[in-house]
Design a protein around this motif. Structure first.
Motif, PDB file in Angstrom:
ATOM      1  N   UNK A 176      11.191   9.544   3.349  1.00 13.34           N
ATOM      2  CA  UNK A 176      10.072   8.882   4.003  1.00 13.34           C
ATOM      3  C   UNK A 176       9.982   7.429   3.538  1.00 13.34           C
ATOM      4  N   UNK A 177       9.729   6.521   4.510  1.00 19.18           N
ATOM      5  CA  UNK A 177       9.553   5.111   4.197  1.00 19.18           C
ATOM      6  C   UNK A 177       8.145   4.697   4.618  1.00 19.18           C
ATOM      7  N   UNK A 178       7.951   3.482   5.107  1.00 19.11           N
ATOM      8  CA  UNK A 178       6.602   3.050   5.425  1.00 19.11           C
ATOM      9  C   UNK A 178       6.551   2.362   6.777  1.00 19.11           C
ATOM     10  N   UNK A 179       5.352   2.330   7.325  1.00 22.05           N
ATOM     11  CA  UNK A 179       5.101   1.643   8.592  1.00 22.05           C
ATOM     12  C   UNK A 179       4.560   0.246   8.337  1.00 22.05           C
ATOM     13  N   UNK A 180       3.640   0.152   7.366  1.00 16.79           N
ATOM     14  CA  UNK A 180       2.972  -1.118   7.046  1.00 16.79           C
ATOM     15  C   UNK A 180       3.077  -1.353   5.545  1.00 16.79           C
ATOM     16  N   UNK A 181       3.487  -2.542   5.156  1.00 19.28           N
ATOM     17  CA  UNK A 181       3.667  -2.905   3.743  1.00 19.28           C
ATOM     18  C   UNK A 181       2.570  -3.874   3.311  1.00 19.28           C
ATOM     19  N   UNK A 182       1.901  -3.571   2.211  1.00 20.59           N
ATOM     20  CA  UNK A 182       0.889  -4.506   1.673  1.00 20.59           C
ATOM     21  C   UNK A 182       1.531  -5.749   1.055  1.00 20.59           C
ATOM     22  N   UNK A 183       2.816  -5.631   0.703  1.00 18.57           N
ATOM     23  CA  UNK A 183       3.558  -6.697  -0.012  1.00 18.57           C
ATOM     24  C   UNK A 183       2.756  -7.138  -1.240  1.00 18.57           C
ATOM     25  N   UNK A 184       2.156  -6.156  -1.912  1.00 20.53           N
ATOM     26  CA  UNK A 184       1.288  -6.469  -3.058  1.00 20.53           C
ATOM     27  C   UNK A 184       2.047  -6.997  -4.271  1.00 20.53           C
ATOM     28  N   UNK A 185       3.370  -6.780  -4.315  1.00 22.18           N
ATOM     29  CA  UNK A 185       4.154  -7.272  -5.448  1.00 22.18           C
ATOM     30  C   UNK A 185       4.225  -8.802  -5.481  1.00 22.18           C
ATOM     31  N   UNK A 186       3.883  -9.447  -4.366  1.00 21.62           N
ATOM     32  CA  UNK A 186       3.818 -10.916  -4.348  1.00 21.62           C
ATOM     33  C   UNK A 186       2.476 -11.447  -4.863  1.00 21.62           C
ATOM     34  N   UNK A 187       1.590 -10.555  -5.255  1.00 24.52           N
ATOM     35  CA  UNK A 187       0.274 -10.877  -5.806  1.00 24.52           C
ATOM     36  C   UNK A 187      -0.611 -11.675  -4.839  1.00 24.52           C
ATOM     37  N   UNK A 188      -0.716 -11.231  -3.583  1.00 26.88           N
ATOM     38  CA  UNK A 188      -1.573 -11.952  -2.641  1.00 26.88           C
ATOM     39  C   UNK A 188      -3.050 -11.671  -2.950  1.00 26.88           C
ATOM     40  N   UNK A 189      -3.971 -12.516  -2.460  1.00 26.13           N
ATOM     41  CA  UNK A 189      -5.398 -12.218  -2.597  1.00 26.13           C
ATOM     42  C   UNK A 189      -5.742 -10.927  -1.842  1.00 26.13           C
ATOM     43  N   UNK A 190      -6.771 -10.258  -2.301  1.00 24.08           N
ATOM     44  CA  UNK A 190      -7.185  -9.004  -1.666  1.00 24.08           C
ATOM     45  C   UNK A 190      -7.456  -9.203  -0.178  1.00 24.08           C
ATOM     46  N   UNK A 191      -8.067 -10.329   0.187  1.00 20.33           N
ATOM     47  CA  UNK A 191      -8.416 -10.604   1.587  1.00 20.33           C
ATOM     48  C   UNK A 191      -7.176 -10.645   2.476  1.00 20.33           C
ATOM     49  N   UNK A 192      -6.073 -11.143   1.921  1.00 20.34           N
ATOM     50  CA  UNK A 192      -4.825 -11.215   2.699  1.00 20.34           C
ATOM     51  C   UNK A 192      -4.314  -9.817   3.014  1.00 20.34           C
ATOM     52  N   UNK A 193      -4.374  -8.923   2.024  1.00 17.06           N
ATOM     53  CA  UNK A 193      -3.919  -7.545   2.243  1.00 17.06           C
ATOM     54  C   UNK A 193      -4.814  -6.844   3.260  1.00 17.06           C
ATOM     55  N   UNK A 194      -6.110  -6.992   3.102  1.00 12.84           N
ATOM     56  CA  UNK A 194      -7.057  -6.337   4.016  1.00 12.84           C
ATOM     57  C   UNK A 194      -6.832  -6.808   5.449  1.00 12.84           C
ATOM     58  N   UNK A 195      -6.626  -8.099   5.622  1.00 13.93           N
ATOM     59  CA  UNK A 195      -6.378  -8.654   6.950  1.00 13.93           C
ATOM     60  C   UNK A 195      -5.074  -8.109   7.539  1.00 13.93           C
ATOM     61  N   UNK A 196      -4.044  -8.011   6.703  1.00 12.79           N
ATOM     62  CA  UNK A 196      -2.751  -7.497   7.170  1.00 12.79           C
ATOM     63  C   UNK A 196      -2.888  -6.044   7.629  1.00 12.79           C
TER      64      UNK A 196
ATOM     65  N   UNK B   7      -5.649  -4.510   8.596  1.00 13.13           N
ATOM     66  CA  UNK B   7      -6.517  -4.464   9.779  1.00 13.13           C
ATOM     67  C   UNK B   7      -5.749  -4.782  11.052  1.00 13.13           C
ATOM     68  N   UNK B   8      -4.825  -5.719  10.979  1.00 15.74           N
ATOM     69  CA  UNK B   8      -4.102  -6.145  12.177  1.00 15.74           C
ATOM     70  C   UNK B   8      -2.937  -5.227  12.531  1.00 15.74           C
ATOM     71  N   UNK B   9      -2.408  -4.467  11.554  1.00 15.58           N
ATOM     72  CA  UNK B   9      -1.189  -3.702  11.800  1.00 15.58           C
ATOM     73  C   UNK B   9      -1.373  -2.186  11.807  1.00 15.58           C
TER      74      UNK B   9
END
Length: 328
Positions: free
Chosen positions: A254-274, A276-278
């Motif tokens: 099993x893999x993934x459909x949507x990636x938070x890309x959290x290893x790049x240390x983005x702000x929480x708002x960026x992850x939430x927006x990503x 929400x849109x995907x």
């Protein structure tokens, strides 16, 4: 033949005739063949009470309400996609409930699920990136090989929201951190396989690739009593051979459909927006125990639920079981 013998024979003939008549009546009352008794009685009772119209109405409505099941398929882009159960009215159960209520009462329909003809297990060894798009459920995939300091805060957020996630453990991490893994298990989350030493699986020979999967499978059983079902290749690196080798050990890749890309240390708002849109029905959402995902987790749950989607484990999201939404 004397009179006593004649009387005895005549009496026996009368007795046989009476018993035969009684047996025939009893057979009629009993409904004949016992295998058909319930069905015959059901129809006769409905007719005798004038309830045939109720049964007819239920049957007509059942035909309108039937939802066909969706078979599992191998998609050109998404590869293996699970099936989704259909739905039909249980006519007899609905009728039995309805006939006990006053005439004119709204009918309360009883449903049962219809399994697809083709299920995920029938497709063979293929990678899985998402659940069925007809199923309004998504799952968090949390891959764990580091980031211990963020795990408990993430567990607290999941507990507060009453959400269960699926944690994929690196075997070498699990061997050193069984106490943390036990805490994750105690909180009711699903625990699965992320290889043993976080390698690029496509670059390994068969022997080493098998060992990476089997060692973590064994540690999951030894430390946690878990019978492992799913394998998430580290960094999403795999090839067809990886999928086949995992399948030989009883695991689906099993893999993934949507990636938070959290290893790049983005702000929480960026992850939430990503998210929400995907995010959409069937999405598998990848994250790790990072500060970014810790801070974004509550917001992610909120935007997912605002879209009318339920959160479940990978096992639940990839099953063919129907989701019952609140108010439906």
């Amino acid at each position: 033949m004397n009179r006593k013998k004649v009387a005895l024979v005549f009496f026996c003939m009368i007795l046989v005739f009476v018993l035969g008549q009684f047996t025939g009546i009893h057979a009629f009352v009993d409904g004949g063949d016992r295998q058909d008794r319930g069905q015959d009685a059901f129809g006769r009772f409905a007719d005798s009470r004038g309830e045939g119209k109720l049964l007819t109405k239920i049957k007509e409505e059942a035909a309108k309400r039937r939802i066909e099941p969706v078979d599992a398929v191998v998609d050109r882009v998404w590869r293996a996609i699970p099936g989704y159960n259909g739905l039909e009215v249980d006519i007899e159960s609905t009728y039995q409930k309805a006939r006990l209520k006053p005439e004119g009462t709204e009918i309360e329909y009883v449903y049962k699920e219809i399994k697809p003809k083709i299920n995920l297990d029938d497709l063979g060894a293929h990678p899985i990136y998402r659940g069925n798009p007809n199923k309004p459920m998504v799952a968090f995939m949390i891959n764990v090989a580091w980031g211990n300091e963020y795990i408990v805060p993430m567990l607290d957020t999941l507990d507060e929201a009453k959400v269960k996630a699926t944690f994929f453990f690196d075997g070498s991490w699990l061997k050193k951190n069984a106490d943390i893994a036990l805490e994750i298990q105690k909180r009711g989350h699903q625990l699965e396989n992320h290889a043993y030493s976080h390698p690029n699986m496509s670059q390994l020979d068969d022997s080493r690739a098998r060992l990476e999967i089997s060692k973590t499978k064994d540690v999951l059983k030894e430390k946690l009593g878990v019978d492992n079902r799913w394998f998430a290749p580290p960094s999403g690196d795999f090839n067809d051979r990886t999928v086949r080798l995992a399948a030989e050990q009883g695991l689906k890749t099993v893999l993934w459909t949507v990636d938070t890309i959290d290893w790049r240390k983005p702000p929480a708002e960026t992850i939430i927006s990503r998210i929400s849109s995907k995010v959409e029905p069937g999405s598998l959402i990848l994250m790790h125990p990072t500060a970014s995902s810790r801070d974004a987790l509550k917001g992610m749950i909120q935007v997912i639920r605002k879209k009318g989607l339920q959160l479940g484990t990978v096992d639940e999201t990839l099953s063919s079981d129907r989701v019952v939404l609140p108010g439906s």
